[in-house]
Enzyme design. Structure first.
Site, short mmCIF file in Angstrom:
data_model
loop_
_atom_site.label_atom_id
_atom_site.label_comp_id
_atom_site.label_asym_id
_atom_site.label_seq_id
_atom_site.Cartn_x
_atom_site.Cartn_y
_atom_site.Cartn_z
N CYS A 13 0.81 -1.05 0.21
CA CYS A 13 -0.09 0.06 0.01
C CYS A 13 0.80 1.16 0.04
O CYS A 13 2.19 1.25 0.19
CB CYS A 13 -1.05 0.05 1.34
SG CYS A 13 -0.12 0.27 2.82
N CYS A 16 3.57 1.66 2.69
CA CYS A 16 4.76 0.88 2.51
C CYS A 16 5.81 1.90 1.79
O CYS A 16 6.94 2.10 2.28
CB CYS A 16 4.61 -0.32 1.63
SG CYS A 16 3.52 -1.54 2.36
N CYS A 81 43.50 -22.29 -14.25
CA CYS A 81 43.45 -23.13 -12.92
C CYS A 81 42.55 -22.10 -11.84
O CYS A 81 41.90 -21.15 -12.27
CB CYS A 81 44.88 -22.88 -12.37
SG CYS A 81 45.38 -21.39 -12.04
N CYS A 84 42.69 -18.45 -11.53
CA CYS A 84 42.06 -17.81 -12.57
C CYS A 84 40.39 -17.32 -12.18
O CYS A 84 40.04 -16.48 -12.10
CB CYS A 84 42.28 -18.18 -13.96
SG CYS A 84 43.76 -18.62 -14.74
N ASP A 498 5.45 -34.10 6.71
CA ASP A 498 3.89 -33.59 6.79
C ASP A 498 3.08 -35.00 6.32
O ASP A 498 3.42 -35.69 5.72
CB ASP A 498 3.71 -32.52 5.80
CG ASP A 498 1.98 -32.30 5.90
OD1 ASP A 498 1.64 -32.00 6.88
OD2 ASP A 498 1.51 -32.24 4.61
N ASP A 697 4.17 -30.91 1.09
CA ASP A 697 3.61 -30.74 -0.51
C ASP A 697 2.62 -29.51 -0.66
O ASP A 697 2.27 -29.27 -1.64
CB ASP A 697 2.99 -31.99 -1.16
CG ASP A 697 1.57 -32.25 -0.26
OD1 ASP A 697 1.32 -31.71 0.77
OD2 ASP A 697 0.76 -32.88 -1.35
N ASP A 701 2.38 -25.80 4.08
CA ASP A 701 3.73 -26.44 4.26
C ASP A 701 4.94 -25.27 4.06
O ASP A 701 6.10 -25.38 4.61
CB ASP A 701 4.02 -27.59 3.69
CG ASP A 701 3.09 -28.83 3.90
OD1 ASP A 701 2.80 -28.79 5.22
OD2 ASP A 701 2.83 -29.43 3.27
#
Length: 802
Positions: A13, A16, A81, A84, A498, A697, A701
């Site tokens: 809003c 903010c 190497c 680098c 879960d 899932d 969660d």
């Protein structure tokens, strides 16, 4: 004054925007700040002497909001190497607007997180080029798919030429040993000028990139492998050149003097051979990505303006209608609009049995249509398809840096200067103390030290293992979102599962039907099916689906009323039905004398029981349960074998939760936990000093997944859960949890082996070379083999079995 524009996220809003604006204005050096809520932007004017853009972003973050970051991926050229890679990474991180840059030496890529508006990909490429390397965007590099093969072919040509030129020099060198005097050597091979003619192109043409790399490194006030090779080979070459000139006067133009042209030539040849092996082995470590990309269909058959048109997969857009014949791959994600078939989704789910598809069902790109013609409407194409998302996650994981790699980075950053110092000290000790006045002998020992101490193996130790480990995990349907998560997973002590959709299938089914005497089962099911047909409750849907599967026709009910917390009331064909709890039956004085023992037994088994009354009399009961996945018990047994404590968390009542927990063998049960309470329970477990993995899932969660040390989302679940998780288990099978932890442990063991041998090789090799027990050419061979052995050890992860 400098003006900075930032894209702000998280504003809900105008208040903010006002809060951010006030916060930015309080920063010392900020003269003005304007936050536009509609455009979600902040424009800030500030004095660069007093503050910087990083502080502005930090302030926005501290206020609880975010700034938009973009990701740039560059393909790098010219690295030799780990030093680098370390230098490029540091250079990119110093650019204004870059919040994090990660360079992967093994993949030869850079992944940069940056603030748009402050820095561009062009700035990043210019920075890399200024450091002495090449870079191009990933999109530009993708047009040159044979880049690695071109590099390998170029290295092969160089090796063959270098080997051919070095062979006469080695032939001459071998004849110097007392036990090889019998070997015939052509006279010309012993001539200093002939040796010079062979060694010069090897030194400056074949070995030219080492000089260029060393110059660029030193110009940028750092050192890498090129510096060691250039120093070592130049010392041998120029000392031999000096001896060649002095031999003209001291030996009458003859060539009795011992030269070291073969040392520099053979070293360069062996180093190029090692780089060739390394490039080939590194190519194998990205096999997982190649396999995933190979799953994609190349073309699609579309219906456009009533005609069937075959087009490349890249030209398919959302909304197109595609024809998929039996035996063909489904090109993109979509929805079936005509036809029925069985689709093999094993590449995604691991389920070997084909899945039946009909109108309205979704299908996934790269799965195989088995036996029926389908018309599908494309819903996700290009980078939005499930397979493209998987490839992106694997690429990001392989390109990211595990925390353990910081150790190698810190060592490689100071390694080369230390080795140069050791080589110099070695020369002084041999020349002045051990074998006074013998310049050639002292120089040979110093060269051996310089050559054997290559930091390549150290730089390859971690990224090659991360690439191979995350790639192999992807083949098992386990997607790690980054190297840090692949590393952290091996530390897990507790796995929190879960219940719904994770341990169980997440879809209730009708399990039991108990009917009172005198009532026919078909009539009973017809009535309850009609009564529950209008209910949106998942338990009602399970009853209706089971009745339909038995081939029973369900009539419409005349009346229907849902009674929250109790059940339903309905009128079906003049029959008055009540279906629900004990309290509902008691309220209407419906008594089933024999129902209580049966009901208690079913509830103890974790089932939800509903009583049925018809016309005021008890008629029977039905039980519905969310069934346990077939694989859950075995998967939990595997987790216990890995030494993990398994906890089940659910909102179900204690009786149901314990029934399911007991069935699958869970150690500990947290029942009646509200969705918002799951994250708090995870924090409690963490407070006891444990490392916690949360597996879920659903949307509810997501907070717990984000709170846990490692969040694992079942891939068959919601996008929100997968977004919040660190690891995605694509196959919806709890066995994937064990696979993820097992693969993490294997990968970390492999990384530690690589780091140990890379460090041990130098710790042992440098003193051996300094004490004079290692000829420079042997040091060069050992250096090449060290890098190859590290990569080959990492590639063992690609053959790991479950």
């Amino acid at each position: 004054m400098t003006q900075q524009k930032m894209k702000i996220t998280g504003m809900t809003c105008a208040a903010c925007a006002n809060r951010i604006e006030k916060g930015l204005k309080k920063i010392q050096g900020v003269s003005d700040a304007n936050v536009n809520f509609a455009l979600e932007t902040a424009t800030v004017s500030y004095d660069e002497k007093l503050t910087n853009a990083g502080e502005l972003e930090a302030k926005v973050s501290s206020l609880g909001y975010g700034t938009v970051k973009e990701i740039a991926e560059l393909k790098l050229m010219g690295m030799t190497c780990a030093a680098c890679a370390n230098r490029i990474e540091k250079g990119l991180n110093k650019l204004p607007g870059v919040s994090k840059a990660t360079v992967n030496f093994a993949l030869e890529t850079a992944r940069i997180e940056y603030s748009p508006g402050r820095v561009t990909t062009k700035d990043m490429i210019q920075k890399v080029e200024k450091l002495g390397y090449g870079a191009q965007t990933k999109e530009a590099a993708s047009g040159d798919v044979d880049h690695r093969q071109k590099v390998i072919r170029k290295q092969q040509r160089k090796f063959y030429i270098s080997a051919l030129l070095s062979l006469p020099l080695v032939w001459a060198m071998v004849s110097h040993f007392s036990f090889t005097t019998f070997i015939w050597v052509p006279e010309i091979f012993m001539n200093p000028w002939f040796q010079l003619a062979l060694a010069t192109p090897v030194q400056f043409w074949i070995g030219g990139p080492f000089y260029i790399g060393a110059y660029k490194a030193l110009r940028n006030k750092s050192a890498n492998m090129d510096v060691l090779v250039a120093l070592g080979t130049s010392a041998a070459y120029f000392y031999s050149l000096y001896l060649s000139f002095t031999s003209i006067g001291s030996h009458g133009g003859q060539h009795q003097v011992n030269l070291y042209f073969e040392t520099s030539s053979v070293l360069i040849t062996l180093i190029i051979l090692g780089k060739l092996f390394e490039a080939r082995a590194k190519g194998h470590s990205s096999e997982a990505i190649k396999k995933l990309m190979g799953l994609q269909a190349k073309t699609a058959l579309l219906i456009r303006e009533g005609q069937e048109v075959a087009v490349p997969i890249e030209e398919v857009v959302a909304g197109d209608v595609l024809i998929v014949r039996p035996g063909e791959k489904i090109p993109v994600d979509g929805e079936v609009i005509e036809g029925t078939s069985a689709v093999d989704e094993s590449m995604l789910t691991g389920e070997s049995l084909p899945v039946e598809k009909q109108i309205g069902n979704s299908v996934i790109g790269a799965t195989m249509n088995k036996n029926g013609r389908l018309l599908i409407e494309a819903t996700k194409v290009g980078k939005e398809t499930a397979l493209a998302q998987i490839i992106q996650v694997v690429e990001e994981a392989q390109g990211s840096k595990a925390p353990i790699q910081r150790v190698a980075d810190q060592i490689s950053g100071v390694f080369v200067p230390i080795v140069v110092g050791i080589a110099f000290v070695t020369f002084l000790i041999w020349y002045f103390a051990v074998d006074p006045g013998q310049f050639a002998g002292a120089l040979e020992k110093a060269i051996a030290v310089l050559v054997i101490a290559c930091p390549c193996a150290l730089g390859l130790a971690t990224p090659t293992s991360i690439m191979a480990g995350s790639g192999r995990a992807a083949e098992w349907g386990v997607l790690f979102k980054g190297g840090e998560h692949l590393e952290s997973t091996h530390q897990i002590n507790i796995v929190v599962l879960d219940k719904t959709g994770t341990i169980t299938n997440g879809k209730p089914v009708l399990t039991d039907v108990v009917i009172a005497d005198g009532i026919k089962e078909r009539d009973f099911l017809t009535l309850i099916g009609a009564a529950e047909k209008n209910s949106e409750h998942p338990l009602a849907e399970a009853i209706v689906e089971e009745v339909k599967e038995k081939g029973i026709s369900i009539p419409e009910s005349e009346e229907f009323e849902a009674i929250p917390g109790y059940g339903i009331r309905a009128l079906v064909g003049q029959k008055k039905l009540l279906i629900g709890t004990r309290r509902l039956m008691s309220k209407h004085n419906i008594i089933g004398n024999d129902s209580e023992p049966v009901m208690a037994k079913l509830e103890e088994a974790g089932k939800t029981v509903m009583l049925v009354g018809i016309d005021g009399l008890y008629a029977g009961l039905v039980a519905v349960a969310d069934t346990v996945k077939d694989t859950s018990h075995e998967a939990i047994r595997r987790l216990k074998e890995l030494g993990l404590e398994v906890v089940m968390i659910t909102g179900d009542n204690e009786r149901t939760a314990h029934a399911i927990g007991q069935e699958v063998g869970v150690d500990r049960i947290l029942a009646e936990v509200l969705p918002e309470g799951k994250a708090a329970e995870v924090k409690k477990l963490q407070a006891s000093g444990k490392k916690v993995a949360m597996v879920g899932d659903g949307i509810n969660d997501a907070p717990a997944l984000a709170t846990a040390d490692i969040g694992m989302a079942i891939g068959t679940g919601t996008d929100v859960a997968m977004e919040a998780a660190d690891v995605t288990l694509m196959r919806g099978d709890l066995s994937s949890i064990a696979d993820a932890i097992f693969m993490s442990r294997k990968t970390m063991r492999n990384i530690k082996q690589n780091l140990f041998w890379a460090l041990a090789y130098n710790v042992i090799g440098i003193p051996i070379a300094a004490f004079g027990f290692l000829a420079p050419w042997l040091a060069g061979a050992a250096m090449a083999l060290s890098s190859v052995s590290v990569v080959l050890n990492a590639l063992r992860l690609q053959r790991v079995k479950h």
